[in-house]
Scaffold this motif. Sequence first.
Motif, mmCIF file in Angstrom:
data_model
loop_
_atom_site.group_PDB
_atom_site.id
_atom_site.type_symbol
_atom_site.label_atom_id
_atom_site.label_comp_id
_atom_site.label_asym_id
_atom_site.label_seq_id
_atom_site.Cartn_x
_atom_site.Cartn_y
_atom_site.Cartn_z
ATOM 1 N N CYS A 18 36.471 15.187 26.857
ATOM 2 C CA CYS A 18 35.702 14.145 27.559
ATOM 3 C C CYS A 18 34.526 14.785 28.306
ATOM 4 O O CYS A 18 34.473 15.999 28.488
ATOM 5 C CB CYS A 18 36.600 13.347 28.504
ATOM 6 S SG CYS A 18 37.089 14.236 29.990
ATOM 7 N N CYS B 207 39.433 15.065 34.534
ATOM 8 C CA CYS B 207 39.525 14.573 33.147
ATOM 9 C C CYS B 207 39.690 13.057 33.113
ATOM 10 O O CYS B 207 40.386 12.474 33.936
ATOM 11 C CB CYS B 207 40.694 15.245 32.437
ATOM 12 S SG CYS B 207 40.965 14.626 30.768
ATOM 13 N N GLN B 208 39.042 12.445 32.142
ATOM 14 C CA GLN B 208 39.100 10.977 32.028
ATOM 15 C C GLN B 208 40.355 10.481 31.313
ATOM 16 O O GLN B 208 40.662 9.297 31.363
ATOM 17 C CB GLN B 208 37.874 10.474 31.251
ATOM 18 C CG GLN B 208 36.576 10.682 32.008
ATOM 19 C CD GLN B 208 35.361 10.371 31.149
ATOM 20 O OE1 GLN B 208 35.453 9.625 30.186
ATOM 21 N NE2 GLN B 208 34.227 10.932 31.508
ATOM 22 N N CYS C 143 35.591 16.965 31.259
ATOM 23 C CA CYS C 143 36.196 18.238 30.849
ATOM 24 C C CYS C 143 35.111 19.230 30.401
ATOM 25 O O CYS C 143 35.143 20.404 30.752
ATOM 26 C CB CYS C 143 37.179 18.030 29.698
ATOM 27 S SG CYS C 143 38.835 17.585 30.257
ATOM 28 N N CYS D 100 41.939 17.023 28.670
ATOM 29 C CA CYS D 100 41.870 16.762 27.236
ATOM 30 C C CYS D 100 40.951 17.739 26.526
ATOM 31 O O CYS D 100 41.088 17.992 25.340
ATOM 32 C CB CYS D 100 41.424 15.327 26.981
ATOM 33 S SG CYS D 100 39.683 15.022 27.360
ATOM 34 N N GLY D 101 39.984 18.296 27.272
ATOM 35 C CA GLY D 101 39.088 19.291 26.682
ATOM 36 C C GLY D 101 37.894 18.709 25.959
ATOM 37 O O GLY D 101 37.006 19.445 25.548
HETATM 38 ZN ZN LIG Z 1 39.106 15.329 29.618
#
Ligand SMILES: [Zn+2]
Length: 258
Positions: free
Chosen positions: A53, A42-43, A56, A50-51
Amino acid sequence: MELSDLAQRLGSGRLFHAYIVTGADTETRERAGKLIARAAVCQAERGVPCGICRDCVKAERGIHPDIETVRREKDAAFHNVESMRALRTRAAVMPNEARRGVHIIAEADLMNAQAQNAMLKVLEEPPSHAVFVLLADNPEMLLETVRSRCETVVLTPEEAVLEDKLLETAAALTGAYLREDDLGLTRAVRELEKLSKTECFDLVTALRREALRRSGEMEPERRKRLMDTLDTADKMVFANMKGNVLGGYLLAALCGTE
Ligand SMILES: [Zn+2]
């Protein structure tokens, strides 16, 4: 710990280079492995995964080039040493897109002694960009030297932690979907407004179990629609969406025959 605890811990704490995931059943361990993988690529700096990016989303869809799952060769009783040496070579290479490359080893307890020693070499000097996740039903089969280099995540079997209330809601929701009863769906979904984030997580787990249990009663298309909906619901839960938002989504995705 429960999967939701792991999600919370990943979201707030630091990431380790190597994990052993044990406890619960194979499916839950695999989900935990994927959760760690998502958090690793994840960034976002915090609240991972975060779901939303790019990394993700790719991880969620199972197409992230920097996440791999190493499985035992068909018909082989154990992971062999060649496979672990190859893993070591791949892990040394910089990831393609994400900051980290994640290597999930399924049935890591089924490594023969040579393979474990090869794995140990990787863990002794892990490349800074690599994360290893060893899924193991029997972690005591792993060398002490391997275990001591990993953060161990012990999962609680989900049967033990799901509350009756959530199971009832999951059963009501699945039942209404099976009957194509939109009014029943609306009623069941209303229950979600009262749920905490952890309960939402558990509810999606309960829904998945209920959907699998009753999958024989659904046409393939409707089964796929339900499973796809639950995949998205999973993502929403990881992204900290509230119960009413999740409920609204489920209602929109499952109502009507379409
Ligand atoms: Zn993410």
